[in-house]
Each structure stands twice: as structure tokens, then as C-alpha cells.
Design an enzyme around this catalytic site. Structure first.
Site, PDB file in Angstrom:
ATOM      1  N   GLU A   1      -0.318  -8.196   5.302  1.00  0.00           N
ATOM      2  CA  GLU A   1       0.051  -8.238   6.724  1.00  0.00           C
ATOM      3  C   GLU A   1      -1.174  -8.183   7.635  1.00  0.00           C
ATOM      4  O   GLU A   1      -1.069  -8.433   8.830  1.00  0.00           O
ATOM      5  CB  GLU A   1       1.028  -7.096   7.051  1.00  0.00           C
ATOM      6  CG  GLU A   1       0.459  -5.681   7.053  1.00  0.00           C
ATOM      7  CD  GLU A   1       0.308  -5.053   5.664  1.00  0.00           C
ATOM      8  OE1 GLU A   1       0.379  -5.794   4.655  1.00  0.00           O
ATOM      9  OE2 GLU A   1       0.105  -3.830   5.596  1.00  0.00           O
TER      10      GLU A   1
ATOM     11  N   HIS B   1      -3.069  -5.273   1.682  1.00  0.00           N
ATOM     12  CA  HIS B   1      -2.318  -5.465   2.938  1.00  0.00           C
ATOM     13  C   HIS B   1      -2.239  -6.935   3.339  1.00  0.00           C
ATOM     14  O   HIS B   1      -3.010  -7.369   4.207  1.00  0.00           O
ATOM     15  CB  HIS B   1      -3.020  -4.699   4.068  1.00  0.00           C
ATOM     16  CG  HIS B   1      -2.982  -3.219   3.920  1.00  0.00           C
ATOM     17  ND1 HIS B   1      -1.957  -2.438   4.418  1.00  0.00           N
ATOM     18  CD2 HIS B   1      -3.846  -2.369   3.330  1.00  0.00           C
ATOM     19  CE1 HIS B   1      -2.189  -1.178   4.148  1.00  0.00           C
ATOM     20  NE2 HIS B   1      -3.332  -1.098   3.478  1.00  0.00           N
TER      21      HIS B   1
ATOM     22  N   CYS C   1       0.830  -1.213   0.000  1.00  0.00           N
ATOM     23  CA  CYS C   1       0.000   0.000   0.000  1.00  0.00           C
ATOM     24  C   CYS C   1       0.865   1.264   0.000  1.00  0.00           C
ATOM     25  O   CYS C   1       1.462   1.579  -1.028  1.00  0.00           O
ATOM     26  CB  CYS C   1      -0.997  -0.056   1.152  1.00  0.00           C
ATOM     27  SG  CYS C   1      -2.431   0.984   0.854  1.00  0.00           S
TER      28      CYS C   1
HETATM   29  N1  GLN Z   1      -3.273   6.392   0.955  1.00  0.00           N
HETATM   30  C1  GLN Z   1      -2.078   6.084   1.688  1.00  0.00           C
HETATM   31  C2  GLN Z   1      -0.897   6.847   1.109  1.00  0.00           C
HETATM   32  O1  GLN Z   1      -1.066   7.580   0.192  1.00  0.00           O
HETATM   33  C3  GLN Z   1      -1.816   4.612   1.683  1.00  0.00           C
HETATM   34  C4  GLN Z   1      -2.891   3.901   2.462  1.00  0.00           C
HETATM   35  C5  GLN Z   1      -2.425   2.639   3.121  1.00  0.00           C
HETATM   36  O2  GLN Z   1      -1.251   2.324   3.210  1.00  0.00           O
HETATM   37  N2  GLN Z   1      -3.389   1.931   3.627  1.00  0.00           N
HETATM   38  O3  GLN Z   1       0.204   6.718   1.561  1.00  0.00           O
END
Ligand code: GLN
Length: 190
Positions: free
Chosen positions: A170, A168, A78
Site C-alpha cells: 500500500e 507494505h 505487516c
Molecule cells: N511491528 C508492528 C507490529 O508488531 C508491525 C509494523 C508494521 O505494520 N509496519 O504490529
């Protein structure tokens, strides 16, 4: 084998727990000297802009950039995917830029639009996948292998020693994506 988890912000504990579950030693990385001797590094989910700001202050960003350039395997989830991407389509900055993809930040919407789905991943089978303000890959270079998709968008990609997921792994307790990364770190035995 020791795998670092970038620990300035984000879901660090969840990654360490997943590593523990598959019998791999995880080490929180907060300072440049924590990079010494690692076989790979995980960049967690969280907030990419906050992580970058905290990392540049301590010199960790520069040291990690160097380590990545010399081939340290990396796995971003992410926000971690955003940190690794070469281009961010809706943001003026880029960060490490070691993965030849263009991502759109927050492409799955706001926090309240978070959802858990299942994605079919090449070689891994069907995975539970949690999307929270997730980046989606809008362009991928020729050397980038897409392993799973959400509609048209790749959500699990690999290029050489770099792996990244929009979701994710994790957070679901399913260790298969981490196991794939560990395999990549072994292959790259240096
Ligand atoms: N939107 C977040 C970012 O721009 C990432 C979101 C997440 O890691 N759940 O860093």
C-alpha cells in the site's frame, strides 16, 4: 465489489487509495455492522497490539473472527499479517489465527532499520517492497503457498482465501498485490 479496510489504526488511507486506483470500492471498517456485505477485508500495517485492543473493545474482533471463519477473504500487510497468523514466535498472544504460519514480530529490526528492497513474486514479477519492523515467516503449514521470499523467509503467502505480506504494498503505489487479492475475492464469489 466492496472491500473493507480495518480502520481502527494504521495505514488505512493508503490501502483505500490503492483500491481506488484499481477501480475497487473500499470501505473503512470501524464497527461490526461495517462488515455486512463485504467481499473481502484488508488488515493494514500499523501496530498489531493497538489494533487488537481497539477491536476487542467494540466487539469488532469477535465479529471479524466470525466473518473470517465463514470464509470472508482477508489480506493482511505487516501488522495485518501478525493479526492473521496462527502463531507469533516472540509474543505470548495470538489474534485471529486463521493463517497457518508462525511469524517473528519485528524481525527486520527497529524503525530505523526500515528499508525498501525488491522481491520477486511468483506470478506477479518483481515488486518494490518496504519493510518497517516487519514480521518474517519462520514456519508455514503445508497448505500455505509462499509467493515471495526475503532470503530464506517467505514474505508473501497465501492459504485459501487468506493473503499476507510482511511488507507494505500500500505504500509503493504498485497495485499488483492488491489486484491478486481482488482476484481471490472474485474467485470466492458467494
Ligand atoms: N511491528 C508492528 C507490529 O508488531 C508491525 C509494523 C508494521 O505494520 N509496519 O504490529
Amino acid at each position: 465489489m466492496t472491500i473493507g479496510v480495518l480502520a481502527v489504526q494504521g495505514d488505512v488511507r493508503e490501502h483505500l487509495r490503492t483500491l481506488g486506483r484499481i477501480g475497487v470500492t473500499g470501505r473503512p471498517v470501524l464497527r461490526p455492522d461495517h462488515l455486512v456485505g463485504l467481499d473481502g477485508i484488508i488488515l493494514p500495517g500499523g501496530e498489531s497490539t493497538a489494533m487488537w485492543r481497539l477491536m476487542t473493545r467494540t466487539g469488532l474482533a469477535a465479529s471479524l473472527q466470525e466473518a473470517l471463519a465463514s470464509g470472508l477473504p482477508a489480506f493482511g500487510t505487516c501488522a495485518g499479517m501478525i493479526l492473521l497468523a496462527r502463531e507469533i514466535t516472540n509474543w505470548p498472544e495470538t489474534y485471529f489465527g486463521v493463517l497457518d504460519i508462525a511469524v517473528e514480530r519485528n524481525a527486520t529490526g527497529r524503525q530505523v532499520d526500515s528499508f525498501e528492497g525488491r522481491v520477486a513474486a511468483n506470478g506477479l514479477g518483481e515488486l518494490p517492497a518496504v519493510f518497517i519492523r516487519a514480521p518474517l515467516v519462520r514456519r508455514a503449514g503445508r497448505a500455505v503457498e509462499a509467493l515471495a521470499w526475503l532470503g530464506e523467509a517467505p514474505v508473501l503467502v497465501r492459504e485459501g482465501r487468506v493473503l499476507a505480506a510482511s511488507f507494505h504494498p500500500e505504500l509503493t503505489g504498485d497495485p499488483r498485490v492488491h489486484e491478486l487479492f481482488i482476484h481471490m475475492c472474485r474467485k470466492g464469489e458467494r
